[in-house]
Design a protein around this motif. Structure first.
Motif, PDB file in Angstrom:
ATOM      1  N   PHE A  85       0.841  -1.208   0.000  1.00  0.00           N
ATOM      2  CA  PHE A  85       0.000   0.000   0.000  1.00  0.00           C
ATOM      3  C   PHE A  85       0.873   1.253   0.000  1.00  0.00           C
ATOM      4  N   PRO A 102      -5.277   0.030  -0.330  1.00  0.00           N
ATOM      5  CA  PRO A 102      -5.680  -0.807   0.812  1.00  0.00           C
ATOM      6  C   PRO A 102      -7.189  -1.001   0.898  1.00  0.00           C
ATOM      7  N   VAL A 107      -6.901  -5.693   3.107  1.00  0.00           N
ATOM      8  CA  VAL A 107      -6.525  -5.550   4.525  1.00  0.00           C
ATOM      9  C   VAL A 107      -6.953  -6.784   5.302  1.00  0.00           C
ATOM     10  N   ILE A 123       2.263   2.186   5.217  1.00  0.00           N
ATOM     11  CA  ILE A 123       1.149   2.621   4.370  1.00  0.00           C
ATOM     12  C   ILE A 123       1.375   4.071   3.941  1.00  0.00           C
ATOM     13  N   ALA A 130      -6.996   4.372   2.827  1.00  0.00           N
ATOM     14  CA  ALA A 130      -5.913   4.290   3.805  1.00  0.00           C
ATOM     15  C   ALA A 130      -6.393   4.578   5.225  1.00  0.00           C
ATOM     16  N   VAL A 144       1.344   0.690  12.705  1.00  0.00           N
ATOM     17  CA  VAL A 144       1.236   1.288  11.375  1.00  0.00           C
ATOM     18  C   VAL A 144       2.303   2.363  11.222  1.00  0.00           C
ATOM     19  N   THR A 149       5.543   7.620   0.629  1.00  0.00           N
ATOM     20  CA  THR A 149       4.339   8.431   0.540  1.00  0.00           C
ATOM     21  C   THR A 149       4.593   9.771  -0.123  1.00  0.00           C
TER      22      THR A 149
END
Length: 301
Positions: A85, A102, A107, A123, A130, A144, A149
């Motif tokens: 992701f 995601p 998931v 992520i 998300a 997480v 990104t």
């Protein structure tokens, strides 16, 4: 300053892809053990095994394999999914064909396959779905991390406020810390519950930035290796998640590009680099011991 294996005993690596010629993406039990033993010989007692992006069904199968393998391997602290992701624009050394959003189904499949072994997931919080994915992973007890990104400050901040608590290799594969656009690093710095990973190999992050990061996030920096299969071996050609990597002078690059493909770092070496940048030795050691242990929710291994 040098760090030897006895001095460094007790290091914990939250982000490691392999070593001694073996990748955690596909190695069998003996290969995983060989990689762990190599890092143990360099002073690292615990490793979270990182997997690069792959199609969700393939990752689910691998998680199932690792659920059977890891309980018998001392030093294996669980699995970190570094993908799939992730932002295509900030994918780094990840296969673009393996990236996806995601979805609830994806998931759910990963949580089911990774029950009891999945410890972390990276992520990109700007992806569709998300926010809901972060909620689901956090509720399941999975750490997480924001990473790989294109998110701006506010989007990353929202992810941290939803429960994300780690920044994957700070400064790399994300917008920089700008004076008007502080990006994910700025969002992480202003939240006391967030730990910032850093790859201190002298290639990923400049010494001035290392020193600044430790000063700005005292007690919240975790040294990680992001080590790939070539770690502990010489220069040459290797694979990372099916992509060709060429190691030259200890520097792993996607073949034909200037894109770093992880590292050939050890935590002992990372401490040397950090101390040489001007970080006090106790702070450097904490970044490889007590801080990553805190991320894992444990004081001892």
């Amino acid at each position: 300053m040098s760090v030897d294996a006895t001095d460094a005993a007790g290091f914990v690596d939250l982000h490691c892809h392999g070593g001694a010629g073996y990748s955690f993406d596909d190695a069998d039990a003996s290969g995983i053990e060989a990689a762990l033993q190599y890092h143990h010989g360099q002073g690292t007692d615990g490793v979270v095994l990182s997997l690069v992006s792959a199609p969700v069904p393939a990752l689910a199968r691998r998680l199932g394999d690792l659920r059977r393998i890891l309980p018998s391997l001392p030093g294996a602290l669980g699995v970190h999914l570094e993908g799939p992701f992730l932002s295509p624009e900030r994918r780094g050394a990840h296969d673009p064909d393996a990236l996806t959003v995601p979805s609830r189904e994806a998931v759910g499949a990963l949580l089911a396959a990774g029950e009891g072994v999945l410890r972390q997931i990276t992520i990109a919080p700007e992806l569709p779905g998300a926010a809901e994915a972060i909620d689901a992973f956090v509720a399941a007890g999975v750490t997480v991390a924001v990473g790989h990104t294109q998110a701006d400050h506010d989007t990353a901040a929202s992810a941290f406020d939803r429960g994300a608590s780690l920044l994957t290799h700070a400064f790399n594969a994300m917008p920089g810390l700008g004076h008007r656009e502080p990006g994910p690093v700025g969002a992480a710095l202003e939240r006391d519950h967030v730990v910032l990973e850093v790859v201190a190999d002298g290639m990923h992050v400049h010494p001035v930035v290392l020193r600044t990061l430790f000063a700005a996030a005292s007690g919240r920096v975790a040294l990680v290796t992001d080590a790939m299969a070539a770690t502990g071996l010489g220069d040459g050609g290797y694979l990372l998640g099916g992509l060709d990597v060429e190691v030259r002078g200890g520097r792993p690059l996607l073949r034909g590009t200037d894109t770093l493909a992880g590292s050939t770092l050890t935590l002992a070496r990372a401490i040397e680099v950090v101390v040489a940048s001007g970080v006090p030795r106790p702070d450097a050691f904490a970044a490889a011991t007590s801080v990553p242990r805190r991320v894992l929710g444990q004081d001892t291994l």
